[in-house]
Structure formats: structure tokens, C-alpha cells
Write a protein that holds these residues in place. Structure first.
Motif, PDB file in Angstrom:
ATOM      1  N   ALA A 165       0.815  -1.227   0.000  1.00  0.00           N
ATOM      2  CA  ALA A 165       0.000   0.000   0.000  1.00  0.00           C
ATOM      3  C   ALA A 165       0.844   1.271   0.000  1.00  0.00           C
ATOM      4  O   ALA A 165       0.346   2.333  -0.363  1.00  0.00           O
ATOM      5  N   GLU A 192      -3.383   8.709   4.464  1.00  0.00           N
ATOM      6  CA  GLU A 192      -4.100   7.803   5.367  1.00  0.00           C
ATOM      7  C   GLU A 192      -4.420   8.469   6.702  1.00  0.00           C
ATOM      8  O   GLU A 192      -5.502   8.263   7.278  1.00  0.00           O
ATOM      9  N   ALA A 197      -7.695   5.798   5.599  1.00  0.00           N
ATOM     10  CA  ALA A 197      -7.336   4.600   4.811  1.00  0.00           C
ATOM     11  C   ALA A 197      -6.359   5.013   3.711  1.00  0.00           C
ATOM     12  O   ALA A 197      -6.402   6.144   3.241  1.00  0.00           O
ATOM     13  N   TYR A 200      -5.151   3.250  -2.128  1.00  0.00           N
ATOM     14  CA  TYR A 200      -5.365   2.063  -2.952  1.00  0.00           C
ATOM     15  C   TYR A 200      -5.517   0.830  -2.076  1.00  0.00           C
ATOM     16  O   TYR A 200      -4.679   0.552  -1.221  1.00  0.00           O
ATOM     17  N   THR A 201      -6.594   0.103  -2.308  1.00  0.00           N
ATOM     18  CA  THR A 201      -6.750  -1.211  -1.686  1.00  0.00           C
ATOM     19  C   THR A 201      -7.194  -2.159  -2.796  1.00  0.00           C
ATOM     20  O   THR A 201      -7.652  -1.717  -3.855  1.00  0.00           O
ATOM     21  N   VAL A 208      -2.946  -3.856  -6.106  1.00  0.00           N
ATOM     22  CA  VAL A 208      -2.609  -2.597  -5.431  1.00  0.00           C
ATOM     23  C   VAL A 208      -1.337  -2.007  -6.047  1.00  0.00           C
ATOM     24  O   VAL A 208      -1.267  -0.801  -6.327  1.00  0.00           O
TER      25      VAL A 208
END
Length: 250
Positions: A165, A192, A197, A200-201, A208
Motif C-alpha cells: 500500500a 491515510e 485509509a 489504494y486497496t 494494489v
């Protein structure tokens, strides 16, 4: 890649953290050589926002210690930080808001700046590698360990990719990293902290990684309305896909 124990330095009578490397890594002679060199480099960083490295060593065998099987035992002795990680804080609180995000990231960047001044690159900046003490000190941990692992050969590099991530496009594409790769990761961490968050997830690490290489990070204000335009711009500059378009160092 390691297990961390709380220990006592019997000579100086102080609590320490002892990081014992995974036996599969410790058995690799090229990893051992690079680990020693990286530990020496990390010990040069003298900054309150970086975890101090006190000692590094190797025992011919972990047999009888309960720590590492019967192969070589490779360890790092570091400052013990009583508290938790930035990941723990994010899990408990979600988005931190602008003032708290600033308070944390300012310290992270101060520690990275000192490393960059010395020509050292972290390569794995992420919330798990940011420690926060019970008194509120912020410290970057684990300098050089990813470098040692990645350069020891493909057999171990797969174990060590770090959290995808936060990986810069150039690390995904070529494995190369310099100070600007740390800047990218710090930009993702800031995103984040502001939104709760990472941008990109995906279902797989590969999906990712693909997003880092092919997509521009969106402004955090799309999710967190209180983020001012200047902070949007900082996140976007830090996370440019072209390293030359980012700030040169922390």
C-alpha cells in the motif's frame, strides 16, 4: 522477518528491544553481511525521531536459547519504545484530522530528513514502522532491514516486499529506491492519516501495486472535507508517479 523481544542490557542496566531475525534469513550469508552493514549505517542516525540502534551481533546457533532454531542467530539491539505503532492509533481512531496528522508526520519527516542527509533510504515507510511512545514521542523504526533483505537475493526478497500500500511506483516497477521513494511513502501515510485509509486497496498485492504504477493519488479532501488545498497539494506533490516531480527528500 523477525521477532522482537523485550530485554535488559546487563552492562548498562537499561531496558532494550532485541530484534531476532527469521532463521531463514539468518541462514543466508549474503543477508548476514548486508544486515551487518545496514545496522552500522542505521546506528549513524542520531535523531530523537529515529529509534536508536545500540548493538548488532550473531551467535553461531540459536539452539538452547528458545529464540532461533539450530542455525545462526542474528540480532539487533535497539532502544525500547514503550507504547504502540501508528497502525494501532489508526485502528483505534481512524482519520486523525489535520492537527494530529501534522504532529505525527512532522516528526516522521524530521527523522527521515536526517537519514536522507546521511545518504540513507528507509524503503519501507508505513504506519507499522512508526512507533509512538506513551509520552507522545514519534520514532521511525527499522532503517535498512528491507534494503538488506531485498539485496540479499530473490529468495528472500519475496518475503520482504513490505506493505504494498505504501510502495512507490519505481519500487514496484524496478525495485529501485532513493530518498524520493521515502517521500512517496510518507505522502501515502499522510493521505491515510487525513482520510483513515490508504488511497489504494485491492484483493491482491499485485492489483494494489498496479494502481501505484498507473494511477495518480487523489486529493485527500475528496474524502476528508476539512483538508485545506495546501495540504491536498502537498500530498499530490509527494506522491507524483515521476520521482523527479516529487520533493527531492524528506
Amino acid at each position: 522477518m523477525s521477532t522482537v523481544y523485550q530485554g535488559t542490557d546487563t552492562r548498562l542496566d537499561r531496558p532494550v528491544a532485541i530484534k531476532v531475525m527469521d532463521p531463514r534469513l539468518a541462514a543466508d550469508p549474503s543477508f548476514r553481511a548486508r544486515f551487518e552493514r545496514e545496522a552500522r549505517s542505521a546506528a549513524r542516525i542520531d535523531h530523537p525521531a529515529v529509534v536508536d540502534v545500540y548493538d548488532q551481533g550473531e551467535s553461531p546457533t540459536g539452539a538452547g536459547t528458545g529464540l532461533g532454531g539450530d542455525g545462526p542467530l542474528l540480532f539487533l539491539v535497539m532502544e525500547l519504545v514503550e507504547g504502540g505503532t501508528l497502525r494501532d492509533v489508526l485502528r483505534a481512531r481512524g482519520a486523525l484530522g489535520v492537527p494530529a496528522a501534522f504532529a505525527v508526520l512532522e516528526q516522521v519527516l524530521a527523522g527521515l530528513s536526517e537519514a536522507h542527509r546521511l545518504g540513507l533510504v528507509h524503503r519501507d515507510v508505513k504506519p507499522e514502522n512508526v512507533l509512538i511512545s506513551r509520552t507522545g514521542e514519534v520514532k521511525v523504526a527499522d532503517f535498512g532491514l528491507v534494503t538488506a533483505s531485498a539485496q540479499a537475493g530473490a529468495s528472500t526478497a519475496g518475503m520482504i516486499m513490505g506493505t504494498v500500500a505504501y510502495l512507490s511506483p519505481e519500487q514496484v516497477a524496478t525495485g529501485d529506491a532513493d530518498a524520493r521513494s521515502d517521500v512517496y511513502a510518507a505522502g501515502i501515510v499522510l493521505y491515510e492519516l487525513l482520510t483513515g485509509a490508504p488511497p489504494y486497496t485491492g484483493d491482491t498485492a499485485l492489483s494494489v501495486a498496479y494502481r501505484h504504477v498507473n494511477s495518480d493519488v487523489p486529493p485527500p479532501s475528496q474524502i476528508a472535507g476539512e483538508v485545506p488545498p495546501e495540504l491536498d497539494e502537498l500530498v499530490l506533490r509527494a506522491t507524483r508517479r515521476d520521482p523527479a516531480a516529487r520533493p527531492a527528500d524528506a
